[in-house]
Motif scaffolding. Structure first.
Motif, PDB file in Angstrom:
ATOM      1  N   SER A  73     -60.206  30.088   8.307  1.00  0.00           N
ATOM      2  CA  SER A  73     -60.801  29.670   7.040  1.00  0.00           C
ATOM      3  C   SER A  73     -59.850  30.004   5.894  1.00  0.00           C
ATOM      4  O   SER A  73     -59.165  31.040   5.924  1.00  0.00           O
ATOM      5  N   VAL A  74     -59.809  29.134   4.905  1.00  0.00           N
ATOM      6  CA  VAL A  74     -59.021  29.388   3.696  1.00  0.00           C
ATOM      7  C   VAL A  74     -59.931  29.313   2.476  1.00  0.00           C
ATOM      8  O   VAL A  74     -59.485  28.997   1.372  1.00  0.00           O
ATOM      9  N   ALA A  75     -61.218  29.608   2.692  1.00  0.00           N
ATOM     10  CA  ALA A  75     -62.185  29.504   1.600  1.00  0.00           C
ATOM     11  C   ALA A  75     -61.848  30.448   0.463  1.00  0.00           C
ATOM     12  O   ALA A  75     -62.115  30.154  -0.707  1.00  0.00           O
ATOM     13  N   THR A  76     -61.272  31.610   0.795  1.00  0.00           N
ATOM     14  CA  THR A  76     -60.864  32.574  -0.227  1.00  0.00           C
ATOM     15  C   THR A  76     -59.438  33.021   0.067  1.00  0.00           C
ATOM     16  O   THR A  76     -58.891  32.753   1.149  1.00  0.00           O
ATOM     17  N   ALA A  77     -58.837  33.699  -0.893  1.00  0.00           N
ATOM     18  CA  ALA A  77     -57.475  34.204  -0.703  1.00  0.00           C
ATOM     19  C   ALA A  77     -57.436  35.196   0.457  1.00  0.00           C
ATOM     20  O   ALA A  77     -56.477  35.217   1.236  1.00  0.00           O
ATOM     21  N   GLU A  78     -58.481  36.028   0.571  1.00  0.00           N
ATOM     22  CA  GLU A  78     -58.529  36.996   1.672  1.00  0.00           C
ATOM     23  C   GLU A  78     -58.630  36.274   3.014  1.00  0.00           C
ATOM     24  O   GLU A  78     -57.967  36.659   3.992  1.00  0.00           O
TER      25      GLU A  78
END
Length: 515
Positions: free
Chosen positions: A418-423
């Protein structure tokens, strides 16, 4: 007589030469040369076998080649995924991240499709972990013994399936028994006579400074029986192994409870001196505070026993989703009946399938009825087993334990990318590196295996050619020499006929003098 003998020898030699020319062989049968015929025949059978080995190697090379090409394609798609994940390492808004995620999901689907389709003649080397063997050669020893040698190719699991926990699947999937025995029918006791099941069920609160003894009956423990105790609000279940006794069950439960690190609780076990006749005891002592416990599950988790004449047990199959390939086994009347779920099955289909199988077994004194679930997605279906005319043995151990867990595929972690957030993007970057290594190692392994198989194929073909040439040298006729010899013998035959005619004329002259 001399002329006749000479002509006979000429005709015999002529017949041999004509046979050589017509068959092309100077040793066509065992009578021509027994030793050479035996050697050449053995070698000829080996040549035929090596021809079959060539076919096996060609098929094996194609199988491995498909897997290699597929794993290389998967590697390229994973590299494309990595590029997308790298682009997500910078600061992006939610819409941009969603677009990148869409591309990642599409490539994940493409990888799954490639892995599922990468088969040759039904062999898919990208699914599972078992190796395959490809027949590579036949080795003939000096004593005449023959042994086959194979090339082993290891499967490289590139499936994208995520792991499924056995307990979680059993808790949520349909078909698994919600109550392992028929606790709803008080006239039937499946636990009667089995070891480990306590004679007096109890539950409550162990106050500070007090303790409670849990008694496990002596006797025979059945493989697969489950023993559950709830202590401190948590269930601890021990599943019996082959050869277990009540002492093993007690020790196993203690180990599980100790691992739970329950505050204010001390667990001790007193094993039975003779597990066949002496009970085992688990002591739960509260020190520093109260501890709740409930051991009623110990008496209800047995899955086998006897249905007495006139009694009925109800086997409930939970509502939910059935997974294709799951198997459900009931042992009734000392025979096993297994239904394997197909795509689209519900718990109603499982119940009906088991009833059909059991009815076909024509078990004496047994009546089977099914009550369908109103809504198979949530309601339970029921199989009722009634003993009518005599006692019936029953075991439900196979219903809740078959095919419950699914191992993760080699690329199972791809489901979590997932790349939904930077983390998430940072985590995905590390994950994709591991997945790339897995795919690259798979392609490398298949490439090496294919090279080995093709090299062996070339050697076998060379061996076939050499053996064929050697056999020919032993048994094939020299057609040029045979043709020249044929002409010479034909001339000799004509001369022999003339010589015999002349020899026969001399007695005629002598007889004429007497006339």
């Amino acid at each position: 007589m001399v002329a006749l003998q000479t002509l006979r020898n000429i005709n015999s030699n002529l017949e041999t030469v004509q046979s050589e020319i017509s068959t092309g062989k100077k040793v066509a049968t065992a009578k021509d040369n027994a030793a050479i015929w035996a050697i050449s025949t053995v070698m000829s059978t080996d040549v035929e076998s090596f021809n079959q080995i060539t076919d096996s190697l060609n098929k094996g090379s194609s199988t491995v080649g498909v897997a290699r090409a597929a794993s290389e394609q998967v590697t390229e798609l994973l590299q494309d995924m990595k590029n997308l994940i790298v682009s997500a390492q910078e600061d992006l808004n939610a819409d941009d991240r969603a677009k990148i995620q869409t591309d990642i999901d599409a490539k994940r689907t493409a990888i799954s499709n490639i892995v599922n389709a990468a088969q040759f003649n039904g062999q898919n080397l990208l699914q599972g972990t078992e190796s395959i063997s490809i027949l590579a050669s036949l080795d003939r020893g000096s004593d005449g013994s023959v042994s086959a040698t194979s090339i082993t190719v290891a499967r490289q699991d590139l499936q994208t399936t995520a792991a499924v926990d056995a307990a979680a699947k059993e808790a949520t999937d349909a078909g698994y028994v919600s109550t392992a025995d028929s606790a709803t029918d008080s006239t039937v006791d499946l636990s009667s006579g089995d070891a480990g099941f306590m004679s007096t069920a109890q539950s409550g609160n162990i106050t500070d400074g007090n303790d409670a003894d849990i008694t496990l009956d002596a006797g025979t423990v059945t493989t697969g029986d489950e023993f559950t105790i709830n202590v401190g609000g948590s269930d601890y279940t021990y599943t019996a192994l082959e050869g277990d006794t009540a002492n093993d069950v007690a020790a196993g439960l203690k180990t599980l409870i100790d691992a739970g690190s329950i505050a204010n609780l001390t667990v001790t076990v007193t094993p039975g001196a003779d597990p066949a006749s002496d009970d085992a005891t688990i002591n739960l002592a509260a020190a520093g505070g109260n501890v709740t416990f409930d051991e009623t599950g110990l008496a209800s988790e047995t899955t086998q026993g006897v249905i007495s004449d006139g009694d009925t047990i109800d086997v409930t199959l939970a509502g939910g989703t059935i997974t294709a390939g799951d198997t459900f086994t009931i042992n009734v009347g000392d025979a096993e009946y297994t239904y394997t779920a197909v795509d689209g099955d519900t718990n109603n289909d499982v119940a009906a399938g088991l009833k059909t199988l059991i009815d076909a077994g024509s078990i004496s004194d047994l009546v089977v009825t099914v009550t369908d679930a109103g809504d198979p997605t949530s309601d339970a279906a029921t199989i009722s087993l009634e003993a009518d005319g005599g006692d019936v043995n029953v075991s439900l151990a196979g219903l809740g334990s078959q095919n419950a867990a699914v191992a993760a595929g080699g690329l199972g972690a791809i489901a979590d990318l997932s790349v939904a957030t930077a983390e998430d993007a940072t985590t995905a970057l590390n994950t994709i590196e591991d997945l790339l290594d897995t795919a690259i190692n798979a392609a490398t392994s298949f490439g090496s295996a294919q090279t080995q198989i093709e090299g062996q194929g070339e050697f076998v073909q060379t061996l076939i050619d050499s053996m064929t040439s050697g056999i020919g040298a032993m048994v094939d006729a020299d057609i040029e020499a045979a043709s020249a010899k044929l002409q010479a013998l034909q001339v000799q035959q004509q001369l022999g006929v003339q010589a015999l005619s002349i020899a026969n004329s001399n007695p005629q002259t002598l007889l004429s003098l007497f006339r």
